[in-house]
Design an enzyme around this catalytic site. Structure first.
Site, PDB file in Angstrom:
ATOM      1  N   GLN A 114       0.918  -1.252   0.092  1.00 24.58           N
ATOM      2  CA  GLN A 114      -0.135  -0.634   0.282  1.00 24.58           C
ATOM      3  C   GLN A 114       0.760   1.564  -0.147  1.00 24.58           C
ATOM      4  OE1 GLN A 114      -3.804  -0.837   0.626  1.00 24.58           O
ATOM      5  NE2 GLN A 114      -3.868   0.914  -0.636  1.00 24.58           N
ATOM      6  N   LYS A 129      -3.153  -1.120   6.451  1.00 26.46           N
ATOM      7  CA  LYS A 129      -3.532  -2.221   6.221  1.00 26.46           C
ATOM      8  C   LYS A 129      -4.165  -2.175   7.608  1.00 26.46           C
ATOM      9  CE  LYS A 129      -6.131  -3.814   2.767  1.00 26.46           C
ATOM     10  NZ  LYS A 129      -6.369  -3.404   1.122  1.00 26.46           N
ATOM     11  N   ASP A 169     -12.133  -4.043   2.137  1.00 25.75           N
ATOM     12  CA  ASP A 169     -11.196  -4.936   1.419  1.00 25.75           C
ATOM     13  C   ASP A 169     -11.495  -5.982   1.065  1.00 25.75           C
ATOM     14  OD1 ASP A 169      -8.437  -5.037   0.176  1.00 25.75           O
ATOM     15  OD2 ASP A 169      -8.584  -7.068   1.066  1.00 25.75           O
ATOM     16  N   SER A 380     -10.581   7.399  -2.715  1.00 20.65           N
ATOM     17  CA  SER A 380     -10.772   6.986  -1.330  1.00 20.65           C
ATOM     18  C   SER A 380     -10.283   8.819  -1.157  1.00 20.65           C
ATOM     19  CB  SER A 380      -9.930   5.986  -0.404  1.00 20.65           C
ATOM     20  OG  SER A 380     -10.834   5.083  -0.559  1.00 20.65           O
TER      21      SER A 380
END
Ligand code: NDP
Length: 448
Positions: A114, A129, A169, A380
């Protein structure tokens, strides 16, 4: 097989020692370090101040108990995680995964990926995450709600619009984000819309966020195809999974004139030679939350197959959009033998290292997840922008920004691969371009 530069070998050895048994995390770090050999050869100063070692070590890891009561009145215990990996470019940003396979190694691999993905978007977001080993399958709405509330009861103290901003997710969609946001609001007594993304439209969500990862992945592949003078129209595609990413990947491929002939879930895959009936798929997966086998039960021309691999189905374009390591070396050989021309990863790290190597050796266009699926997190970040300015953009405006961002990601990966002597290698381009942005910010901050 790319080799790790000898100056980087001790860094990998330390990661393996310190994070023993975390195979997926080792895999993700190995891939990035393989790419960075070319960077440190050109710019040895990136080895200074343990910069790369620091990128491989999360800033903070939170592990907590999540107790909740099931419909039968029994108390259940799950484990919650949040890995706040790197905040050099902005608040930690990355989704929450609820799946029984979740453990700290999986969350670390996802958080590590990420960092570079978020850097590639060019937007001000760090990498993180989280998730839980909670299995939402077969759970009632009430159970999902109580679990989400308990999870947020612990996590909320670590979040904030300037600190850490989770999203969805696997296993976390609009319903779960609603329960999580409601509990955050209740605990903090603050309407802090920017603390979570993937929200519903009526309470601060962004238009096109639901579609963004799938649409973005298709835009990325479209741009790769363009480098070879071709396009989606008239092509056969296979998309694994049938969740959020897969559904909107299929939708956009169809809009561009491609035909998606197969999709899957963990129970097997369906083949529909006339092209997946998207309305039926959405009804099964988004409305009724049923298994993919239902598709063949309701559409007589389709077949359901519960053995073998979806990658046995011949196609021009493959878009793995389910989970990590779902596409093996054997699958890659089969796809290549069947004439695949492009692979775009909608999921995170769905192709094993052997599969990636085979695709690249065969000269197939290969778009790695950290570039190809960055449209979700990019949108996002657009949701955070809208929340910060208390604004709400149209679908068209948001999708236009998404398309521009995906073009930008493609082009910086392609240009970086060329600059570092491996034109067309999007893995190398994504890893290096993402790394350089994060490394420059970290260097500016000194040793922290
Ligand atoms: P969903 O939960 O909506 O869907 C996941 C899909 O993958 C389901 O069809 C599921 O089948 C299947 N799947 C999950 N685990 C396995 C497994 N072990 N074996 C076979 N099939 C499996 O998740 P998303 O669509 O959101 O996520 C899919 C992938 O995309 C993940 O790798 C995620 O990290 C990545 N991603 C998601 C983003 C987003 O915005 N949502 C952004 C960027 C990446 P079943 O229902 O049977 O489990």
């Amino acid at each position: 097989m790319p080799k790790i530069d000898e100056k980087l070998e001790p860094i990998l050895a330390q990661v393996q020692r310190r994070n023993a048994g975390e195979a997926e995390f080792h895999q993700a770090v190995t891939e990035v370090l393989e790419s960075l050999g070319r960077v440190v050869a050109k710019r040895p100063d990136y080895l200074d101040h343990a910069l790369i070692e620091r990128i491989c070590e999360p800033e903070r890891q939170i592990i907590f108990r999540v107790p909740w009561v099931d419909d039968g009145g029994d108390v259940r215990i799950n484990r919650g995680f949040r890995v706040q990996f790197n905040s050099a470019l902005g608040p930690y940003k990355g989704g929450l995964r609820f799946h029984p396979s979740v453990n700290i190694g999986i969350i670390k691999f996802l958080g590590f990926e990420q960092i570079f993905k978020n850097a590639l978007t060019g937007l001000p977001i760090g990498g993180g995450k989280g998730g839980s080993d909670f299995d939402p399958k077969g759970r009632s709405d009430g159970e999902i709600m109580r679990f989400c509330q308990s999870y947020m009861t612990e996590l909320h103290r670590h979040l904030g619009e300037y600190t850490d901003v989770p999203a969805g997710d696997i296993g976390v969609g609009g319903r779960e984000i609603g329960y999580l946001f409601g509990q955050y609001k209740r605990l903090t007594n603050r309407y802090e819309a920017g603390v979570l993304t993937g929200k519903g439209l009526v309470y601060g969500g962004s238009r096109a966020r639901t579609e963004a990862t799938g649409y973005g992945a298709v835009y990325f592949v479209e741009r790769m195809l363009g480098t070879r003078g071709t396009e989606f129209a008239g092509k056969r595609a296979v998309v694994s999974g049938s969740g959020n990413v897969a559904i909107y990947t299929i939708e956009k491929i169809q809009e561009l004139g491609g035909k998606v002939v197969a999709c899957s879930d963990s129970g097997g895959y369906v083949v529909d030679e006339d092209g997946i009936d998207l309305e039926l798929l959405k009804d099964i997966k988004e409305v009724r939350r049923e298994r993919i086998s239902e598709y063949a039960a309701r559409q007589s021309r389709a077949h359901f197959i519960d053995s073998g691999s979806i990658w046995d189905v011949p196609c021009d374009i493959a878009m793995p959009s389910a989970t990590q390591n779902e596409l093996t070396g054997g699958d890659a050989r089969k796809l290549i033998a069947n004439g695949v021309i492009a692979v775009g990863e909608g999921a995170n790290m769905p192709s094993t290292p052997e599969a990636v190597r085979l695709f690249q050796e065969a000269g197939i266009l290969f778009g790695p997840g950290k570039a190809a699926n960055a449209g979700g997190v990019a949108t996002s970040a657009l949701e955070m922008q809208q929340n910060a300015s208390r604004d709400s953009w149209t679908f068209e405006q948001t999708e236009r920004r998404l398309a521009e961002i995906m073009r930008g990601i493609h082009d910086i990966c392609a240009a970086t691969a060329e600059e570092y002597g491996k034109p067309g290698d999007y893995v190398l381009g994504a890893n290096i371009a993402g790394f350089v942005r994060v490394a420059e910010a970290m260097r500016a901050f000194g040793v922290i």
